[in-house]
Design a protein around this motif. Structure first.
Motif, PDB file in Angstrom:
ATOM      1  N   GLN A   1     -21.821  -3.883 -15.502  1.00 45.37           N
ATOM      2  CA  GLN A   1     -22.066  -4.323 -16.868  1.00 45.37           C
ATOM      3  C   GLN A   1     -20.921  -3.835 -17.761  1.00 45.37           C
ATOM      4  O   GLN A   1     -20.146  -2.967 -17.372  1.00 45.37           O
ATOM      5  N   PRO A   2     -20.818  -4.360 -18.981  1.00 41.92           N
ATOM      6  CA  PRO A   2     -19.733  -3.933 -19.871  1.00 41.92           C
ATOM      7  C   PRO A   2     -19.721  -2.404 -20.043  1.00 41.92           C
ATOM      8  O   PRO A   2     -20.749  -1.793 -20.337  1.00 41.92           O
ATOM      9  N   GLY A   3     -18.584  -1.796 -19.782  1.00 41.02           N
ATOM     10  CA  GLY A   3     -18.421  -0.355 -19.947  1.00 41.02           C
ATOM     11  C   GLY A   3     -19.069   0.492 -18.858  1.00 41.02           C
ATOM     12  O   GLY A   3     -18.928   1.715 -18.861  1.00 41.02           O
ATOM     13  N   GLN A   4     -19.765  -0.116 -17.918  1.00 43.77           N
ATOM     14  CA  GLN A   4     -20.462   0.643 -16.877  1.00 43.77           C
ATOM     15  C   GLN A   4     -19.466   1.262 -15.901  1.00 43.77           C
ATOM     16  O   GLN A   4     -18.498   0.633 -15.490  1.00 43.77           O
ATOM     17  N   GLU A   5     -19.743   2.531 -15.538  1.00 42.99           N
ATOM     18  CA  GLU A   5     -18.952   3.237 -14.536  1.00 42.99           C
ATOM     19  C   GLU A   5     -19.874   3.638 -13.401  1.00 42.99           C
ATOM     20  O   GLU A   5     -20.973   4.129 -13.641  1.00 42.99           O
ATOM     21  N   VAL A   6     -19.428   3.411 -12.162  1.00 40.43           N
ATOM     22  CA  VAL A   6     -20.237   3.759 -10.996  1.00 40.43           C
ATOM     23  C   VAL A   6     -19.395   4.540  -9.998  1.00 40.43           C
ATOM     24  O   VAL A   6     -18.182   4.385  -9.935  1.00 40.43           O
ATOM     25  N   ARG A   7     -20.091   5.385  -9.231  1.00 39.88           N
ATOM     26  CA  ARG A   7     -19.488   6.099  -8.105  1.00 39.88           C
ATOM     27  C   ARG A   7     -19.957   5.396  -6.841  1.00 39.88           C
ATOM     28  O   ARG A   7     -21.150   5.175  -6.658  1.00 39.88           O
ATOM     29  N   MET A   8     -19.011   5.021  -5.989  1.00 43.24           N
ATOM     30  CA  MET A   8     -19.339   4.239  -4.805  1.00 43.24           C
ATOM     31  C   MET A   8     -18.878   4.986  -3.556  1.00 43.24           C
ATOM     32  O   MET A   8     -17.696   5.283  -3.404  1.00 43.24           O
ATOM     33  N   PRO A   9     -19.823   5.308  -2.655  1.00 45.00           N
ATOM     34  CA  PRO A   9     -19.459   6.064  -1.454  1.00 45.00           C
ATOM     35  C   PRO A   9     -18.969   5.192  -0.297  1.00 45.00           C
ATOM     36  O   PRO A   9     -19.329   4.027  -0.184  1.00 45.00           O
ATOM     37  N   VAL A  10     -18.162   5.811   0.531  1.00 47.47           N
ATOM     38  CA  VAL A  10     -17.756   5.244   1.820  1.00 47.47           C
ATOM     39  C   VAL A  10     -18.045   6.326   2.845  1.00 47.47           C
ATOM     40  O   VAL A  10     -17.484   7.421   2.773  1.00 47.47           O
ATOM     41  N   LEU A  11     -18.944   6.046   3.774  1.00 44.50           N
ATOM     42  CA  LEU A  11     -19.267   6.985   4.852  1.00 44.50           C
ATOM     43  C   LEU A  11     -18.550   6.478   6.100  1.00 44.50           C
ATOM     44  O   LEU A  11     -18.701   5.312   6.477  1.00 44.50           O
ATOM     45  N   TYR A  12     -17.743   7.350   6.728  1.00 47.17           N
ATOM     46  CA  TYR A  12     -16.880   6.907   7.823  1.00 47.17           C
ATOM     47  C   TYR A  12     -16.629   8.031   8.823  1.00 47.17           C
ATOM     48  O   TYR A  12     -16.967   9.189   8.580  1.00 47.17           O
ATOM     49  N   TYR A  13     -16.009   7.665   9.943  1.00 44.79           N
ATOM     50  CA  TYR A  13     -15.476   8.641  10.892  1.00 44.79           C
ATOM     51  C   TYR A  13     -14.310   7.997  11.635  1.00 44.79           C
ATOM     52  O   TYR A  13     -14.160   6.774  11.646  1.00 44.79           O
ATOM     53  N   VAL A  14     -13.487   8.847  12.228  1.00 43.66           N
ATOM     54  CA  VAL A  14     -12.396   8.373  13.078  1.00 43.66           C
ATOM     55  C   VAL A  14     -12.826   8.619  14.516  1.00 43.66           C
ATOM     56  O   VAL A  14     -13.109   9.759  14.897  1.00 43.66           O
ATOM     57  N   ASP A  15     -12.896   7.550  15.294  1.00 47.92           N
ATOM     58  CA  ASP A  15     -13.363   7.632  16.678  1.00 47.92           C
ATOM     59  C   ASP A  15     -12.429   8.523  17.501  1.00 47.92           C
ATOM     60  O   ASP A  15     -11.207   8.361  17.455  1.00 47.92           O
ATOM     61  N   PRO A  16     -12.996   9.464  18.269  1.00 48.05           N
ATOM     62  CA  PRO A  16     -12.168  10.356  19.093  1.00 48.05           C
ATOM     63  C   PRO A  16     -11.296   9.625  20.124  1.00 48.05           C
ATOM     64  O   PRO A  16     -10.328  10.193  20.620  1.00 48.05           O
ATOM     65  N   LYS A  17     -11.596   8.376  20.428  1.00 47.87           N
ATOM     66  CA  LYS A  17     -10.770   7.612  21.366  1.00 47.87           C
ATOM     67  C   LYS A  17      -9.338   7.458  20.861  1.00 47.87           C
ATOM     68  O   LYS A  17      -8.437   7.174  21.646  1.00 47.87           O
ATOM     69  N   ILE A  18      -9.131   7.668  19.561  1.00 38.18           N
ATOM     70  CA  ILE A  18      -7.781   7.581  19.002  1.00 38.18           C
ATOM     71  C   ILE A  18      -6.848   8.605  19.649  1.00 38.18           C
ATOM     72  O   ILE A  18      -5.648   8.379  19.782  1.00 38.18           O
ATOM     73  N   LEU A  19      -7.422   9.723  20.104  1.00 42.21           N
ATOM     74  CA  LEU A  19      -6.614  10.791  20.709  1.00 42.21           C
ATOM     75  C   LEU A  19      -6.055  10.390  22.072  1.00 42.21           C
ATOM     76  O   LEU A  19      -5.066  10.965  22.534  1.00 42.21           O
ATOM     77  N   ASP A  20      -6.688   9.408  22.730  1.00 36.67           N
ATOM     78  CA  ASP A  20      -6.238   8.953  24.047  1.00 36.67           C
ATOM     79  C   ASP A  20      -5.338   7.716  23.974  1.00 36.67           C
ATOM     80  O   ASP A  20      -4.870   7.245  25.007  1.00 36.67           O
ATOM     81  N   ASP A  21      -5.112   7.199  22.780  1.00 34.44           N
ATOM     82  CA  ASP A  21      -4.323   5.977  22.613  1.00 34.44           C
ATOM     83  C   ASP A  21      -2.849   6.331  22.432  1.00 34.44           C
ATOM     84  O   ASP A  21      -2.480   6.974  21.447  1.00 34.44           O
ATOM     85  N   PRO A  22      -1.990   5.922  23.353  1.00 35.29           N
ATOM     86  CA  PRO A  22      -0.567   6.254  23.230  1.00 35.29           C
ATOM     87  C   PRO A  22       0.078   5.671  21.970  1.00 35.29           C
ATOM     88  O   PRO A  22       1.035   6.229  21.452  1.00 35.29           O
TER      89      PRO A  22
END
Length: 188
Positions: A143-164
């Motif tokens: 709405q006009p002038g409205q401010e909101v906080r928006m979350p992002v819930l995430y993780y980095v998959d451990p398989k990234i450590l095995d990817d050359p």
């Protein structure tokens, strides 16, 4: 034995049928290409497309392995919002869930609906960056002038450590761009 005019007419009809089938096939592939490309990107992380998981997904934490996550935010020209992450960077343990908060404020005098496009760089890390909850999954109306906080819930998959291809990855950038939505469509 067929006469030459009958043979020519037969070949012309066959050529016309083949051309019609090719045209129909091309048109069908044109319509199917966008959803097929989206599915391909979601499955492979191609082009920095992130993965999605539900809250019940279990992931083994890779204790001792951390990555820096940088958050980038943009709005398209004409989008009357301020949009920024509360913190520009975060250090996360690979496999551990984390949350980032983005702030959006409607600077106009009328309601504005927007949707966020996102990507990850380096692009090869997109296959391992997994979002559980994100404001980017739905349209946001402020709405006009409205401010909101928006979350992002995430993780980095451990398989990234095995990817050359990711052996030298020390920082992942999650980037969002908000677009106005009018009548249920992004402007072209």
């Amino acid at each position: 034995m067929a006469t030459a005019p009958q043979t020519l007419a037969h070949r012309n009809r066959r050529t016309m049928r083949i051309a019609l089938l090719v045209a129909i096939g091309s048109l069908s592939m044109g319509f199917a290409s966008v959803p097929l490309y989206r599915i391909f990107c979601e499955q492979t992380g191609f082009g920095g497309t992130t993965q999605r998981a539900d809250a019940a997904t279990k992931v083994k934490v890779a204790t001792g392995h951390t990555l820096s996550i940088r958050f980038d935010s943009n709005v398209t020209p004409g989008m009357p919002w301020k949009f920024y992450p509360e913190h520009r960077t975060d250090t996360v343990t690979v496999g551990a869930r984390d949350m980032a908060i983005f702030v959006a404020k409607n600077m106009s005098d009328k309601p504005v609906t927007g949707t966020a496009a996102f990507n990850v760089t380096p692009t090869q890390a997109g296959a391992y960056f997994t979002k559980i909850q994100c404001f980017c999954f739905t349209e946001q109306t402020l709405q006009p002038g409205q401010e909101v906080r928006m979350p992002v819930l995430y993780y980095v998959d451990p398989k990234i450590l095995d990817d050359p291809d990711n052996k030298d990855t020390q920082q992942i950038t999650l980037s969002y761009t908000f677009y106005p939505v009018e009548n249920g469509k992004k402007p072209s």
